[in-house]
Design a protein around this motif. Sequence first.
Motif, PDB file in Angstrom:
ATOM      1  N   THR A  90       0.829  -1.199   0.000  1.00  0.00           N
ATOM      2  CA  THR A  90       0.000   0.000   0.000  1.00  0.00           C
ATOM      3  C   THR A  90       0.865   1.250   0.000  1.00  0.00           C
ATOM      4  O   THR A  90       1.730   1.419   0.857  1.00  0.00           O
ATOM      5  CB  THR A  90      -0.922   0.008   1.235  1.00  0.00           C
ATOM      6  N   ALA A  91       0.620   2.106  -0.984  1.00  0.00           N
ATOM      7  CA  ALA A  91       1.430   3.318  -1.150  1.00  0.00           C
ATOM      8  C   ALA A  91       0.888   4.108  -2.335  1.00  0.00           C
ATOM      9  O   ALA A  91       0.064   3.606  -3.107  1.00  0.00           O
ATOM     10  CB  ALA A  91       2.898   2.963  -1.384  1.00  0.00           C
ATOM     11  N   VAL A  92       1.396   5.308  -2.479  1.00  0.00           N
ATOM     12  CA  VAL A  92       1.209   6.057  -3.719  1.00  0.00           C
ATOM     13  C   VAL A  92       2.357   5.662  -4.643  1.00  0.00           C
ATOM     14  O   VAL A  92       3.526   5.721  -4.251  1.00  0.00           O
ATOM     15  CB  VAL A  92       1.206   7.574  -3.477  1.00  0.00           C
ATOM     16  N   TYR A  93       2.017   5.253  -5.829  1.00  0.00           N
ATOM     17  CA  TYR A  93       3.009   4.806  -6.811  1.00  0.00           C
ATOM     18  C   TYR A  93       3.242   5.908  -7.846  1.00  0.00           C
ATOM     19  O   TYR A  93       2.287   6.439  -8.427  1.00  0.00           O
ATOM     20  CB  TYR A  93       2.549   3.524  -7.484  1.00  0.00           C
ATOM     21  N   TYR A  94       4.512   6.217  -8.045  1.00  0.00           N
ATOM     22  CA  TYR A  94       4.909   7.267  -8.965  1.00  0.00           C
ATOM     23  C   TYR A  94       5.691   6.686 -10.134  1.00  0.00           C
ATOM     24  O   TYR A  94       6.564   5.834  -9.944  1.00  0.00           O
ATOM     25  CB  TYR A  94       5.789   8.292  -8.260  1.00  0.00           C
ATOM     26  N   CYS A  95       5.400   7.213 -11.303  1.00  0.00           N
ATOM     27  CA  CYS A  95       6.167   6.893 -12.498  1.00  0.00           C
ATOM     28  C   CYS A  95       7.128   8.051 -12.763  1.00  0.00           C
ATOM     29  O   CYS A  95       6.790   9.216 -12.521  1.00  0.00           O
ATOM     30  CB  CYS A  95       5.229   6.702 -13.682  1.00  0.00           C
ATOM     31  N   ALA A  96       8.308   7.726 -13.242  1.00  0.00           N
ATOM     32  CA  ALA A  96       9.294   8.766 -13.505  1.00  0.00           C
ATOM     33  C   ALA A  96      10.200   8.368 -14.655  1.00  0.00           C
ATOM     34  O   ALA A  96      10.328   7.177 -14.982  1.00  0.00           O
ATOM     35  CB  ALA A  96      10.132   9.029 -12.249  1.00  0.00           C
ATOM     36  N   PHE A  97      10.826   9.367 -15.260  1.00  0.00           N
ATOM     37  CA  PHE A  97      11.746   9.133 -16.370  1.00  0.00           C
ATOM     38  C   PHE A  97      13.047   9.888 -16.141  1.00  0.00           C
ATOM     39  O   PHE A  97      13.058  11.003 -15.609  1.00  0.00           O
ATOM     40  CB  PHE A  97      11.124   9.596 -17.690  1.00  0.00           C
ATOM     41  N   THR A  98      14.117   9.233 -16.567  1.00  0.00           N
ATOM     42  CA  THR A  98      15.434   9.877 -16.510  1.00  0.00           C
ATOM     43  C   THR A  98      15.656  10.649 -17.812  1.00  0.00           C
ATOM     44  O   THR A  98      14.768  10.748 -18.648  1.00  0.00           O
ATOM     45  CB  THR A  98      16.535   8.827 -16.374  1.00  0.00           C
ATOM     46  N   ARG A  99      16.873  11.140 -17.969  1.00  0.00           N
ATOM     47  CA  ARG A  99      17.232  11.790 -19.234  1.00  0.00           C
ATOM     48  C   ARG A  99      18.233  10.949 -20.009  1.00  0.00           C
ATOM     49  O   ARG A  99      18.933  11.442 -20.877  1.00  0.00           O
ATOM     50  CB  ARG A  99      17.800  13.187 -18.981  1.00  0.00           C
ATOM     51  N   GLY A 100      18.338   9.683 -19.656  1.00  0.00           N
ATOM     52  CA  GLY A 100      19.229   8.784 -20.362  1.00  0.00           C
ATOM     53  C   GLY A 100      18.547   7.457 -20.615  1.00  0.00           C
ATOM     54  O   GLY A 100      17.429   7.229 -20.164  1.00  0.00           O
ATOM     55  N   ILE A 101      19.240   6.568 -21.324  1.00  0.00           N
ATOM     56  CA  ILE A 101      18.625   5.308 -21.705  1.00  0.00           C
ATOM     57  C   ILE A 101      18.818   4.213 -20.664  1.00  0.00           C
ATOM     58  O   ILE A 101      18.085   3.218 -20.658  1.00  0.00           O
ATOM     59  CB  ILE A 101      19.173   4.811 -23.056  1.00  0.00           C
ATOM     60  N   GLY A 102      19.792   4.365 -19.763  1.00  0.00           N
ATOM     61  CA  GLY A 102      20.105   3.314 -18.810  1.00  0.00           C
ATOM     62  C   GLY A 102      19.275   3.390 -17.542  1.00  0.00           C
ATOM     63  O   GLY A 102      18.826   4.450 -17.132  1.00  0.00           O
ATOM     64  N   VAL A 103      19.088   2.231 -16.906  1.00  0.00           N
ATOM     65  CA  VAL A 103      18.270   2.183 -15.708  1.00  0.00           C
ATOM     66  C   VAL A 103      18.966   2.859 -14.526  1.00  0.00           C
ATOM     67  O   VAL A 103      20.183   2.875 -14.434  1.00  0.00           O
ATOM     68  CB  VAL A 103      17.924   0.722 -15.339  1.00  0.00           C
ATOM     69  N   ARG A 104      18.169   3.371 -13.632  1.00  0.00           N
ATOM     70  CA  ARG A 104      18.650   4.039 -12.423  1.00  0.00           C
ATOM     71  C   ARG A 104      17.796   3.621 -11.247  1.00  0.00           C
ATOM     72  O   ARG A 104      16.604   3.396 -11.391  1.00  0.00           O
ATOM     73  CB  ARG A 104      18.575   5.566 -12.582  1.00  0.00           C
ATOM     74  N   ARG A 105      18.402   3.535 -10.067  1.00  0.00           N
ATOM     75  CA  ARG A 105      17.660   3.220  -8.838  1.00  0.00           C
ATOM     76  C   ARG A 105      17.354   4.453  -8.011  1.00  0.00           C
ATOM     77  O   ARG A 105      16.397   4.468  -7.245  1.00  0.00           O
ATOM     78  CB  ARG A 105      18.456   2.240  -7.973  1.00  0.00           C
ATOM     79  N   SER A 106      18.180   5.470  -8.140  1.00  0.00           N
ATOM     80  CA  SER A 106      18.036   6.627  -7.276  1.00  0.00           C
ATOM     81  C   SER A 106      17.012   7.601  -7.824  1.00  0.00           C
ATOM     82  O   SER A 106      17.058   7.987  -8.985  1.00  0.00           O
ATOM     83  CB  SER A 106      19.387   7.337  -7.128  1.00  0.00           C
ATOM     84  N   SER A 107      16.107   8.032  -6.956  1.00  0.00           N
ATOM     85  CA  SER A 107      15.080   8.979  -7.389  1.00  0.00           C
ATOM     86  C   SER A 107      15.683  10.307  -7.833  1.00  0.00           C
ATOM     87  O   SER A 107      15.094  11.014  -8.654  1.00  0.00           O
ATOM     88  CB  SER A 107      14.074   9.214  -6.266  1.00  0.00           C
ATOM     89  N   SER A 108      16.868  10.627  -7.331  1.00  0.00           N
ATOM     90  CA  SER A 108      17.502  11.898  -7.683  1.00  0.00           C
ATOM     91  C   SER A 108      17.939  11.936  -9.143  1.00  0.00           C
ATOM     92  O   SER A 108      18.250  12.999  -9.668  1.00  0.00           O
ATOM     93  CB  SER A 108      18.703  12.162  -6.776  1.00  0.00           C
ATOM     94  N   GLU A 109      17.978  10.793  -9.791  1.00  0.00           N
ATOM     95  CA  GLU A 109      18.403  10.732 -11.190  1.00  0.00           C
ATOM     96  C   GLU A 109      17.211  10.730 -12.151  1.00  0.00           C
ATOM     97  O   GLU A 109      17.395  10.567 -13.352  1.00  0.00           O
ATOM     98  CB  GLU A 109      19.252   9.483 -11.407  1.00  0.00           C
ATOM     99  N   TYR A 110      16.034  10.899 -11.622  1.00  0.00           N
ATOM    100  CA  TYR A 110      14.832  10.982 -12.446  1.00  0.00           C
ATOM    101  C   TYR A 110      14.382  12.436 -12.487  1.00  0.00           C
ATOM    102  O   TYR A 110      14.298  13.103 -11.456  1.00  0.00           O
ATOM    103  CB  TYR A 110      13.737  10.078 -11.880  1.00  0.00           C
ATOM    104  N   PHE A 111      14.035  12.907 -13.660  1.00  0.00           N
ATOM    105  CA  PHE A 111      13.736  14.322 -13.822  1.00  0.00           C
ATOM    106  C   PHE A 111      12.259  14.599 -14.054  1.00  0.00           C
ATOM    107  O   PHE A 111      11.795  15.708 -13.791  1.00  0.00           O
ATOM    108  CB  PHE A 111      14.544  14.887 -14.992  1.00  0.00           C
ATOM    109  N   TYR A 112      11.545  13.634 -14.574  1.00  0.00           N
ATOM    110  CA  TYR A 112      10.148  13.853 -14.910  1.00  0.00           C
ATOM    111  C   TYR A 112       9.290  12.901 -14.091  1.00  0.00           C
ATOM    112  O   TYR A 112       9.482  11.685 -14.143  1.00  0.00           O
ATOM    113  CB  TYR A 112       9.920  13.632 -16.402  1.00  0.00           C
TER     114      TYR A 112
END
Length: 124
Positions: free
Chosen positions: A91-113
Amino acid sequence: QVQVVESGGGLVQAGGSLRLSCAASGRTFGTYAGGWFRQAPGKEREFVSAISWGSTTTLYADSVKGRCTISRDNAKNMVYLQMNSLKPEDTAVYYCAFTRGIGVRRSSSEYFYWGQGTQVTVSS
């Protein structure tokens, strides 16, 4: 500018399934990796899953591994999260986000949108 909108959340009983959808739009949307994060009340936002732009690489948090599957349709600028065997602790609010690169990231700080989030509630 990139707009991100999540959908598919809701109330489900433990053991049930949900499929979250994420739609991205905007003139500047490019070849971006996508991810899902969640935030439960009183807790910090945490990583759930990520997928590279070409879908060649996916990552999952240990807490959802084996129960969730991330996928995407680049022709539609969509990212999905199939969640099975849901637990009350999901149970939580689920957020979708996108980086500015093609590779996967775990850190939320690397997502811009980021989207506004969709509520998932799992009852016991």
